[in-house]
Design an enzyme around this catalytic site. Structure first.
Site, PDB file in Angstrom:
ATOM      1  N   GLY A  84     -18.092 -13.860  17.174  1.00 39.19           N
ATOM      2  CA  GLY A  84     -18.954 -14.793  17.719  1.00 39.19           C
ATOM      3  C   GLY A  84     -18.798 -15.733  18.922  1.00 39.19           C
ATOM      4  O   GLY A  84     -19.385 -16.648  19.013  1.00 39.19           O
ATOM      5  N   ARG A  93     -21.424  -1.151  18.978  1.00 43.85           N
ATOM      6  CA  ARG A  93     -22.295   0.066  18.423  1.00 43.85           C
ATOM      7  C   ARG A  93     -22.952   0.584  19.838  1.00 43.85           C
ATOM      8  O   ARG A  93     -23.241  -0.305  20.869  1.00 43.85           O
ATOM      9  CB  ARG A  93     -23.744  -0.087  17.691  1.00 43.85           C
ATOM     10  CG  ARG A  93     -23.474  -0.647  16.294  1.00 43.85           C
ATOM     11  CD  ARG A  93     -24.531  -0.862  15.630  1.00 43.85           C
ATOM     12  NE  ARG A  93     -25.468   0.453  15.380  1.00 43.85           N
ATOM     13  CZ  ARG A  93     -25.216   1.592  14.481  1.00 43.85           C
ATOM     14  NH1 ARG A  93     -24.053   1.505  13.871  1.00 43.85           N
ATOM     15  NH2 ARG A  93     -26.043   2.541  14.712  1.00 43.85           N
ATOM     16  N   ILE A  94     -22.810   1.847  20.048  1.00 48.11           N
ATOM     17  CA  ILE A  94     -23.385   2.524  21.165  1.00 48.11           C
ATOM     18  C   ILE A  94     -25.084   2.826  20.884  1.00 48.11           C
ATOM     19  O   ILE A  94     -25.360   3.164  19.775  1.00 48.11           O
ATOM     20  CB  ILE A  94     -22.871   4.018  21.437  1.00 48.11           C
ATOM     21  CG1 ILE A  94     -21.290   3.957  21.784  1.00 48.11           C
ATOM     22  CG2 ILE A  94     -23.476   4.660  22.701  1.00 48.11           C
ATOM     23  CD1 ILE A  94     -20.511   4.887  21.874  1.00 48.11           C
ATOM     24  N   LEU A  95     -25.711   2.430  21.901  1.00 48.92           N
ATOM     25  CA  LEU A  95     -27.036   2.068  21.332  1.00 48.92           C
ATOM     26  C   LEU A  95     -27.996   3.527  22.050  1.00 48.92           C
ATOM     27  O   LEU A  95     -27.598   4.023  22.852  1.00 48.92           O
ATOM     28  CB  LEU A  95     -27.867   1.069  22.163  1.00 48.92           C
ATOM     29  CG  LEU A  95     -27.123  -0.345  21.893  1.00 48.92           C
ATOM     30  CD1 LEU A  95     -27.785  -1.407  22.763  1.00 48.92           C
ATOM     31  CD2 LEU A  95     -27.562  -0.601  20.245  1.00 48.92           C
ATOM     32  N   ASN A 129     -24.794  -6.794  28.347  1.00 45.60           N
ATOM     33  CA  ASN A 129     -23.436  -6.778  27.657  1.00 45.60           C
ATOM     34  C   ASN A 129     -22.403  -7.318  28.511  1.00 45.60           C
ATOM     35  O   ASN A 129     -22.650  -7.241  29.628  1.00 45.60           O
ATOM     36  CB  ASN A 129     -23.216  -5.237  27.457  1.00 45.60           C
ATOM     37  CG  ASN A 129     -21.910  -5.160  26.411  1.00 45.60           C
ATOM     38  OD1 ASN A 129     -22.006  -5.934  25.382  1.00 45.60           O
ATOM     39  ND2 ASN A 129     -21.070  -4.186  26.721  1.00 45.60           N
ATOM     40  N   HIS A 167     -18.338  -7.178  28.987  1.00 46.69           N
ATOM     41  CA  HIS A 167     -17.088  -6.113  28.895  1.00 46.69           C
ATOM     42  C   HIS A 167     -15.894  -6.939  29.687  1.00 46.69           C
ATOM     43  O   HIS A 167     -15.935  -7.352  30.443  1.00 46.69           O
ATOM     44  CB  HIS A 167     -17.476  -4.930  29.465  1.00 46.69           C
ATOM     45  CG  HIS A 167     -16.312  -3.857  29.171  1.00 46.69           C
ATOM     46  ND1 HIS A 167     -16.212  -3.348  28.028  1.00 46.69           N
ATOM     47  CD2 HIS A 167     -15.467  -3.091  29.968  1.00 46.69           C
ATOM     48  CE1 HIS A 167     -15.243  -2.370  27.770  1.00 46.69           C
ATOM     49  NE2 HIS A 167     -14.889  -2.374  29.132  1.00 46.69           N
ATOM     50  N   LEU A 185     -21.841   4.691  27.672  1.00 49.21           N
ATOM     51  CA  LEU A 185     -20.746   3.520  26.852  1.00 49.21           C
ATOM     52  C   LEU A 185     -20.265   2.882  28.117  1.00 49.21           C
ATOM     53  O   LEU A 185     -19.568   3.334  28.805  1.00 49.21           O
ATOM     54  CB  LEU A 185     -19.671   4.539  26.381  1.00 49.21           C
ATOM     55  CG  LEU A 185     -18.541   3.366  25.791  1.00 49.21           C
ATOM     56  CD1 LEU A 185     -18.653   2.493  24.891  1.00 49.21           C
ATOM     57  CD2 LEU A 185     -17.289   4.355  25.116  1.00 49.21           C
ATOM     58  N   ASP A 186     -20.704   1.641  28.287  1.00 48.40           N
ATOM     59  CA  ASP A 186     -20.510   0.683  29.494  1.00 48.40           C
ATOM     60  C   ASP A 186     -20.740   1.206  30.684  1.00 48.40           C
ATOM     61  O   ASP A 186     -19.855   1.102  31.699  1.00 48.40           O
ATOM     62  CB  ASP A 186     -18.906   0.135  29.310  1.00 48.40           C
ATOM     63  CG  ASP A 186     -18.866  -0.669  27.995  1.00 48.40           C
ATOM     64  OD1 ASP A 186     -19.772  -1.271  27.706  1.00 48.40           O
ATOM     65  OD2 ASP A 186     -17.855  -0.399  27.338  1.00 48.40           O
TER      66      ASP A 186
HETATM   67  C1  GRF Z   1     -15.335  -9.729  23.726  1.00 46.67           C
HETATM   68  O1  GRF Z   1     -14.406  -9.560  24.366  1.00 46.67           O
HETATM   69  C2  GRF Z   1     -16.513  -9.166  24.632  1.00 46.67           C
HETATM   70  O2  GRF Z   1     -16.329  -8.980  25.934  1.00 46.67           O
HETATM   71  C3  GRF Z   1     -16.361  -7.591  23.717  1.00 46.67           C
HETATM   72  O3  GRF Z   1     -16.289  -7.992  22.325  1.00 46.67           O
HETATM   73  C4  GRF Z   1     -15.793  -9.208  22.309  1.00 46.67           C
HETATM   74  C5  GRF Z   1     -16.290 -10.197  21.532  1.00 46.67           C
HETATM   75  O4  GRF Z   1     -15.841 -11.392  21.140  1.00 46.67           O
HETATM   76  N1  GRF Z   1     -17.662  -7.111  24.155  1.00 46.67           N
HETATM   77  P1  GRF Z   1     -16.803 -12.388  20.615  1.00 46.67           P
HETATM   78  O5  GRF Z   1     -17.083 -11.930  19.168  1.00 46.67           O
HETATM   79  O6  GRF Z   1     -17.448 -12.849  21.413  1.00 46.67           O
HETATM   80  O7  GRF Z   1     -15.593 -13.513  20.166  1.00 46.67           O
END
Ligand code: GRF
Length: 233
Positions: A36, A116-118, A132, A134, A169-170
């Site tokens: 988080g 999760r993949i939604l 999201n 990435h 996925l992304d």
């Molecule tokens: C991050 O690197 C984000 O880009 C990816 O998952 C990771 C989550 O990290 N989707 P955190 O839980 O926010 O520290």
């Protein structure tokens, strides 16, 4: 900080606040499965940073009831909710998760390490409102382990990407990207440290732009509504 990708996408906001409500803060649900750190950065931005006055976190949700991020969210005063996904069929779980989140009436569903993949059962109720982040250019790398990928391939740069979520996925439309200089980063921990620092700033900035564009579009729309001019009698 300069964004390589323009904010072109934001000219066409993907969500709206509802008639006459564009002055209020966007209600944000944050979804996570792990530690988080992005969630904490976003909460901080709503309190004292770029999202102040623009957004409020109405719930932090997890599919893992013991996720560290949930505890961290509660510690900073956020409402939390969870629903275990383990052993559930994807569509059924997603329908339940969507129903739970709808009780909080979010304008935006913000994924922050939500593993999760939604499925359509989740995407459809929030279409155009799910975002999201990435750790790589989503055109080059999708799915898990993006920092490992950058490290193992000795990349000199990765591009943090904020994108709308669709059923792939992304694969959703990119909203914003920011490069991270990886030259001289000789451990995976250092690659991650540099990347996360950019993630934390870029995510809040991209969401602020998205919300401002929705507000702006609705104000323009409202100003096109014919005015009722009171008669002089
Ligand atoms: C991050 O690197 C984000 O880009 C990816 O998952 C990771 C989550 O990290 N989707 P955190 O839980 O926010 O520290």
């Amino acid at each position: 900080m300069k964004l390589l990708t323009s904010f072109e996408q934001f000219k066409q906001p993907t969500f709206s606040f509802g008639e006459g409500q564009e002055g209020r803060r966007a209600r944000v649900a944050i979804l996570l499965s792990g530690r988080g750190s992005n969630m904490l950065a976003l909460v901080e931005a709503t309190k004292t940073g770029i999202l102040k006055g623009l957004a409020e976190v109405v719930v932090v949700f997890s599919n893992k009831p013991d996720a560290f991020g949930l505890e961290a969210a509660a510690a900073v005063g956020c409402p939390i909710a969870s629903l275990p996904s383990q052993g559930r069929k994807r569509e059924a779980f997603d329908a339940d998760a969507a129903a739970l989140l709808q009780q909080y009436q979010p304008d935006l569903v913000v994924l922050a390490g939500y593993m999760r993949i939604l499925s359509p059962a989740f995407i459809q109720p929030f279409a155009g409102r799910i975002v999201n982040i990435h750790p790589a250019d989503t055109h080059q790398h999708q799915g898990l382990h993006a920092y490992e990928w950058a490290f193992e391939n000795k990349l000199t740069e990765t591009k943090i990407t904020v994108h709308l979520v669709d059923e792939g996925l992304d694969t959703g439309p990119v909203l914003a990207q920011q490069p991270v200089d990886l030259r001289g980063a000789d451990t995976l921990a250092e690659v991650e440290r540099r990347g996360l620092a950019v993630e934390h700033e870029l995510y809040a900035r991209a969401l602020a732009e998205l919300i401002k564009s929705a507000r702006h579009a609705e104000r323009s729309e409202a100003s096109r509504v014919p005015q009722v001019i009171p008669s002089r009698e």
